[in-house]
Design an enzyme around this catalytic site. Structure first.
Site, short mmCIF file in Angstrom:
data_model
loop_
_atom_site.label_atom_id
_atom_site.label_comp_id
_atom_site.label_asym_id
_atom_site.label_seq_id
_atom_site.Cartn_x
_atom_site.Cartn_y
_atom_site.Cartn_z
N ASN A 27 0.84 -1.20 0.00
CA ASN A 27 0.00 0.00 0.00
C ASN A 27 0.88 1.26 0.00
O ASN A 27 0.78 2.12 0.88
CB ASN A 27 -0.95 0.00 1.20
CG ASN A 27 -2.23 0.79 0.93
OD1 ASN A 27 -2.34 1.47 -0.08
ND2 ASN A 27 -3.18 0.70 1.84
N HIS A 52 -8.53 3.50 8.30
CA HIS A 52 -8.98 2.21 7.82
C HIS A 52 -10.42 1.90 8.21
O HIS A 52 -11.13 1.21 7.49
CB HIS A 52 -8.06 1.09 8.32
CG HIS A 52 -6.87 0.85 7.45
ND1 HIS A 52 -5.68 1.53 7.62
CD2 HIS A 52 -6.69 0.04 6.38
CE1 HIS A 52 -4.81 1.12 6.71
NE2 HIS A 52 -5.39 0.22 5.94
#
Length: 495
Positions: A318, A349
């Protein structure tokens, strides 16, 4: 999920059409902005229905905040609003509608839009308010020198290439692409001098797109055939915990978490291929003259699977989110930047307790891994044979540590997560604390240069590589010439 995949495949075809028939040499930036935005909003509406209005609302209010607050404080207000709006949407989705379901919901694209809103707000603040000498090299080169128009802002946030799965890109890179100036290359010669070269024709992304689509196919095949046979939940099965030996349990922990990664490989690589198919993502040429299409790539699979340190794994997983965390949090934190960065990552998140358990565990693992590396690695690098053994041991330790850390991220809830950790007697938590007590950590230098002198969790190597081989950043203020941009990056590289 089917809608998501269908929309991404449609976006891939639309990207080819966009590059072929709406090329910057044939079409004005205004038309390219309008088409990219309308296609993006159409895909969002098709995939998520009227929930897609959240994308426009979040972007619109953030833009209004930028206009009325002013450049001095707008980055703070935009950051709080965008992250708060995202969190409210995640709370309603998780605790009211759809707890524990891995559905492709509207909060996923909102996570990317939140990154874009906050990163652009900081870049405008850096470019229009802060003094040039107060900026780090990367901040200086990413700084935006004028306020974008509403169309440019919506196009950046909601374009069809990245609205569903990203990845994040800098505003200046995106505007450079739309305006057709992304193939003016800066290359570093062997003697260290910078030379600007102008391509007569655009390099073709076809080979890069084909390779990434092949990776997508293999990842999807692996996910559909292998992943379901190795569920992460089996790690907390009572019979398995009672009968399996420790080596077997740790081996299954590793392979089950490795099997959970291909779905991310599929989604991120397909998103990268879509951008490349549209002509976006060209990074320049390597020293052999081979084109590089990894400007906004989100992962490097080989480095992930063979990482020999916690840091190496994070640097290649990521990637764009790691850079976002570094730019908006780590570099700007006044105290405990590592802890603040992990907390921000957990909030971004979502609101599942497992996310917070994972990232709090990640703080311990990162600090412990850094302490071990700083204190003992130099003893094992002199001899190639010894270094090979060291790399094998650290690879095994890293893979187990990563798997141990992210189990709550997959299990989501507190009870199964604590069931797993208690079945392992919190062994790696305790080991990390002991390491931190035994091995000293290098102190972070105080002052404005601390982030340039200390290697952060998010790789400085990746940032420096980007500054060296990346395409020439365009500037949204015409008063800044191409020569100033090249000088900016060259000075950054020297620092």
């Amino acid at each position: 999920q089917v809608n998501f995949v269908v929309c991404q495949l449609f976006a891939l075809l639309a990207a080819v059409w966009f590059r072929t028939y709406l090329h910057s040499s044939k079409t004005s930036p205004f038309i390219r902005h309008v088409v990219a935005t309308l296609l993006g909003l159409y895909l969002a509406l098709f995939c998520f229905g009227w929930y897609a209005l959240h994308f426009v609302i979040q972007s619109g209010i953030s833009y209004y905040i930028m206009i009325i607050i002013g450049v001095e404080n707008m980055h703070k207000y935009c950051f709080v609003f965008a992250l708060g709006y995202l969190t409210v949407c995640q709370i309603t989705r998780v605790y009211i509608f759809d707890y524990g379901q891995y559905s492709a919901d509207f909060s996923g694209p909102m996570m990317i839009i939140t990154q874009k809103i906050t990163s652009l707000a900081f870049e405008i603040h850096d470019g229009m308010f802060r003094k040039n000498e107060d900026l780090t090299p990367s901040q200086r080169c990413l700084a935006v020198r004028r306020m974008p128009s509403l169309l440019e802002y919506l196009s950046y946030n909601c374009n069809f290439m990245g609205i569903l799965a990203g990845p994040l890109c800098s505003y200046k890179d995106y505007i450079t692409f739309i305006e057709g100036r992304s193939y003016q290359l800066q290359q570093s010669e062997a003697n260290g001098k910078e030379e600007t070269k102008y391509e007569q024709t655009d390099p073709s992304p076809n080979m890069a797109v084909a390779q990434k689509l092949l990776i997508c196919g293999l990842s999807l095949l692996f996910h559909m055939t292998i992943t379901k046979t190795l569920p992460v939940e089996y790690n907390i099965d009572d019979n398995f915990r009672a009968t399996a030996s420790w080596p077997v349990r740790f081996f299954y922990l590793y392979v089950s978490l490795m099997a959970a990664r291909p779905k991310y490989y599929f989604a991120w690589t397909l998103a990268d291929a879509i951008n490349n198919a549209a002509g976006f993502g060209f990074r320049g040429y390597d020293k052999n003259g081979v084109t590089r299409w990894d400007l906004i790539s989100n992962l490097r699979i080989q480095q992930i699977e063979f990482s020999t340190s916690f840091k190496m794994f994070l640097d290649n997983w990521n990637i764009q989110t790691a850079l976002w965390l570094k730019r908006v949090c780590y570099e700007r934190a006044t105290f405990s930047p590592t802890i603040q960065t992990f907390i921000l990552s957990a909030i971004w998140h979502g609101v599942y307790p497992g996310y917070y358990l994972t990232f709090l565990t990640g703080v311990l693992m990162t600090l412990a891994a850094r302490a071990i590396r700083n204190n003992i690695r130099h003893y094992f690098v002199e001899s190639p044979a010894v270094k090979l053994c060291y790399d094998i041991v650290t690879w095994m330790a890293t893979q187990v540590a990563i798997s141990y850390t992210v189990v709550p991220f997959v299990l989501l809830s507190v009870k199964p997560s604590f069931t797993f950790y208690s079945s392992c007697y919190f062994c790696l938590h305790i080991a990390s604390i002991l390491v931190l007590l035994v091995f000293p950590l290098k102190r972070t230098q105080k002052g404005s240069k601390k982030h340039e002198s200390v290697q952060p969790v998010w790789s400085r190597k990746l940032e420096e590589e980007s500054l060296l081989q990346k395409n020439n950043y365009s500037t949204t203020n015409n008063s800044f010439s191409q020569k100033q941009e090249i000088t900016c990056r060259y000075q950054a590289l020297k620092q």
